[in-house]
Design an enzyme around this catalytic site. Structure first.
Site, PDB file in Angstrom:
ATOM      1  CB  CYS A 127     -10.382   8.101   1.673  1.00  0.00           C
ATOM      2  SG  CYS A 127     -10.158   9.938   1.246  1.00  0.00           S
TER       3      CYS A 127
HETATM    4  C1  UGA Z   1      -6.378   7.019   1.305  1.00  0.00           C
HETATM    5  C2  UGA Z   1      -5.551   6.198   0.406  1.00  0.00           C
HETATM    6  O1  UGA Z   1      -3.947   5.801   0.787  1.00  0.00           O
HETATM    7  C3  UGA Z   1      -5.032   7.292  -0.962  1.00  0.00           C
HETATM    8  O2  UGA Z   1      -4.589   6.365  -2.000  1.00  0.00           O
HETATM    9  C4  UGA Z   1      -6.582   7.490  -1.443  1.00  0.00           C
HETATM   10  O3  UGA Z   1      -6.265   8.503  -2.534  1.00  0.00           O
HETATM   11  C5  UGA Z   1      -7.153   8.586  -0.356  1.00  0.00           C
HETATM   12  O4  UGA Z   1      -7.376   7.691   0.764  1.00  0.00           O
HETATM   13  C6  UGA Z   1      -8.510   8.981  -0.928  1.00  0.00           C
HETATM   14  O5  UGA Z   1      -9.362   7.954  -1.049  1.00  0.00           O
HETATM   15  O6  UGA Z   1      -8.747  10.130  -1.304  1.00  0.00           O
HETATM   16  P1  UGA Z   1      -5.512   8.681   3.298  1.00  0.00           P
HETATM   17  O7  UGA Z   1      -6.798   8.704   3.548  1.00  0.00           O
HETATM   18  O8  UGA Z   1      -4.932  10.238   3.061  1.00  0.00           O
HETATM   19  O9  UGA Z   1      -5.398   8.203   1.809  1.00  0.00           O
HETATM   20  O10 UGA Z   1      -4.523   8.082   4.323  1.00  0.00           O
HETATM   21  P2  UGA Z   1      -3.580   6.787   4.332  1.00  0.00           P
HETATM   22  O11 UGA Z   1      -2.378   7.116   4.380  1.00  0.00           O
HETATM   23  O12 UGA Z   1      -4.043   5.775   3.238  1.00  0.00           O
HETATM   24  O13 UGA Z   1      -4.187   6.325   5.925  1.00  0.00           O
HETATM   25  C7  UGA Z   1      -5.565   5.859   6.182  1.00  0.00           C
HETATM   26  C8  UGA Z   1      -5.566   5.563   7.622  1.00  0.00           C
HETATM   27  O14 UGA Z   1      -4.828   4.160   7.758  1.00  0.00           O
HETATM   28  C9  UGA Z   1      -4.725   6.264   8.715  1.00  0.00           C
HETATM   29  O15 UGA Z   1      -5.672   6.495   9.867  1.00  0.00           O
HETATM   30  C10 UGA Z   1      -3.557   5.461   8.912  1.00  0.00           C
HETATM   31  O16 UGA Z   1      -3.022   5.722  10.295  1.00  0.00           O
HETATM   32  C11 UGA Z   1      -3.934   4.158   8.692  1.00  0.00           C
HETATM   33  N1  UGA Z   1      -2.993   3.120   8.590  1.00  0.00           N
HETATM   34  C12 UGA Z   1      -2.258   3.059   7.407  1.00  0.00           C
HETATM   35  C13 UGA Z   1      -2.829   1.995   9.526  1.00  0.00           C
HETATM   36  O17 UGA Z   1      -3.429   2.021  10.379  1.00  0.00           O
HETATM   37  N2  UGA Z   1      -1.866   1.127   8.972  1.00  0.00           N
HETATM   38  C14 UGA Z   1      -1.149   0.972   7.776  1.00  0.00           C
HETATM   39  O18 UGA Z   1      -0.352   0.224   7.809  1.00  0.00           O
HETATM   40  C15 UGA Z   1      -1.371   2.043   7.130  1.00  0.00           C
END
Ligand code: UGA
Length: 424
Positions: free
Chosen positions: A264
């Site tokens: 995403c």
């Molecule tokens: C993300 C959004 O959080 C959801 O709200 C949204 O619905 C979804 O995309 C989408 O567009 O469908 P997701 O891709 O499942 O969800 O994952 P996240 O939990 O947001 O993490 C994304 C990335 O950011 C991961 O690689 C995670 O490790 C990284 N991350 C997250 C960080 O590096 N630091 C953080 O503090 C948080």
């Protein structure tokens, strides 16, 4: 009131939404073009790894949840949700061909339907898509059936926590143009306690992009601060702990590391950049968010080279391949650029992930895949932590089997003492 819902697309969003709406008592039909996915869903076997999905499928598959490849099932329902993929293209723009095909097929089935039918778009689409593509395509394919209404209702589900997010959302956004459509969407979420906001189609479409772009910006911001902290010998996690206590900032999404991956954030930000540029704007902030994100995995390898001198013929253990914990999804995983960079320098890679190895094997074949962290670490010259899997927290004696103890975290998870972080 229980509803009859058809869901186009049995991917992450479609399948999770389907099981959750079934759990709420609705009758749900998934329309999915991949016959293998249809069979697995009907057999209550989740085609993807997602916490809680298997239990939900077991309770509802074959009862009030079924899957089929045939669009005619739409006629057994009053609401159709579109959850097809909108992958990015070379120039960053969203590929809307699956959406358009779905709209044609839906319209074609609804030609002779005399009762009202609501179409809800859940796929992430550029602002203007519902108005300019979805509505005209469905209407013309249905030979101007006037009983069809439309809404755009974005999902905010995080992989690995999607079912929990579905039932506990921060908000429900309903992009629509008439009260009847709003009322039906509201009724679908009637027992979910969250602010429910009605907007125009375009506003709702933009809310989804802006939310993902802001979250990604928080991560790249934390990484930039983390890179500065690393040079100054400061722990960025202690810094962000202090920063996040300001309620205007909030403590979430401030975890520095090797950057964001997944299906995403990278895709949606690239799409927003493309949209801005098409309109003659120069989205400098968004471009920097992406640049920082592309650079973080390389910084991890740079740091490793500083500690190990040369990577040639060195055995490097990789702990974690999934783009984040609790998923087998490796799309845009930061592990991919790390592997490519290590290979460029002649390293030998031994990788372990609790669930994502089969996914990674499909795109990377020339590395050693290990069945435990201990196996990957045995005899390794260095170890890199790439995913914050909870089981890594407790690794202790496994590190004693390494040839030399160079341990660098790209995600902060280890309790083991003798380690350092990419930017802490
Ligand atoms: C993300 C959004 O959080 C959801 O709200 C949204 O619905 C979804 O995309 C989408 O567009 O469908 P997701 O891709 O499942 O969800 O994952 P996240 O939990 O947001 O993490 C994304 C990335 O950011 C991961 O690689 C995670 O490790 C990284 N991350 C997250 C960080 O590096 N630091 C953080 O503090 C948080």
């Amino acid at each position: 009131m229980a509803r009859r819902i058809s869901i186009i697309g049995g991917g992450y969003v479609g399948l999770v939404s389907a099981v959750c709406f079934a759990k709420m008592g609705n009758s749900v039909e998934i329309i999915e073009r991949d016959p293998w996915k249809v069979d697995t869903i009907n057999a209550a076997i989740p085609p993807i790894y997602e916490k809680g999905l298997e239990d939900c499928l077991k309770s509802h598959a074959g009862k009030n949840l079924t899957a089929t490849t045939s669009y005619t099932s739409i006629l057994n329902t009053d609401i159709t949700m579109i959850c097809v993929g909108t992958p990015d293209q070379e120039d960053g723009s969203a590929n809307l061909k699956y959406l358009e095909e779905a709209c044609k097929s839906i319209g074609n089935e609804l030609k002779n339907k005399r009762s009202n039918h609501l179409i809800i778009v859940k796929s992430t689409v550029p602002p203007g898509t519902t108005r300019n593509l979805v509505i005209p395509t469905v209407i013309s394919s249905s030979l101007n059936n006037e009983n069809i209404e439309f809404a755009f209702n974005p999902e905010f589900l995080r992989e690995g926590r999607a079912i929990d997010d579905f039932f506990n959302p921060d908000r429900i956004i309903i992009g629509c143009e008439n009260d009847r459509a709003e009322k039906i969407v509201l009724s679908l979420y009637h027992n979910i306690d969250a602010p429910k906001i009605r907007t125009s189609f375009c506003e709702a479409e933009m809310i989804k992009y802006a939310s993902n772009a802001f979250l990604a910006t928080k991560i790249s911001f934390s990484n930039e601060i983390g890179n500065i902290c690393k040079k100054l010998g400061i722990d960025v996690y202690k810094v962000m702990n202090g920063v996040g206590l300001d309620h205007r900032i909030s403590p979430y999404f401030l975890n520095a590391g090797i950057g964001f991956g997944g299906s995403c954030f990278p895709k949606d930000i690239k799409c927003l950049i493309n949209l801005a540029e098409t309109e003659g704007e120069d989205p400098q902030l968004l471009k920097s968010v992406m640049d920082i994100n592309s650079h973080q995995p390389l910084k991890l390898v740079e740091l490793l080279i500083q500690r190990i001198d040369t990577l040639k013929h060195k055995r490097i253990a990789l702990l974690g391949l999934a783009f984040k914990e609790n998923t087998d999804d490796i799309r845009e995983s930061r592990a991919i650029p790390v592997i490519l960079e290590l290979q460029k320098h002649g390293a030998i890679i031994a990788a372990y992930d609790p669930v994502a190895i089969p996914s990674m094997q499909k795109i990377v074949s020339n590395i050693e895949y290990c069945s435990t962290a201990a196996e990957a670490l045995k005899g390794a010259d260095a170890a890199l932590v790439l995913t914050e899997w909870p089981e890594f927290r407790y690794l202790q004696k496994e590190f004693d089997q390494m040839k030399s103890k160079i341990i660098i975290e790209g995600r902060k998870i280890l309790l083991y003492d003798d380690k350092e972080g990419i930017c802490w």
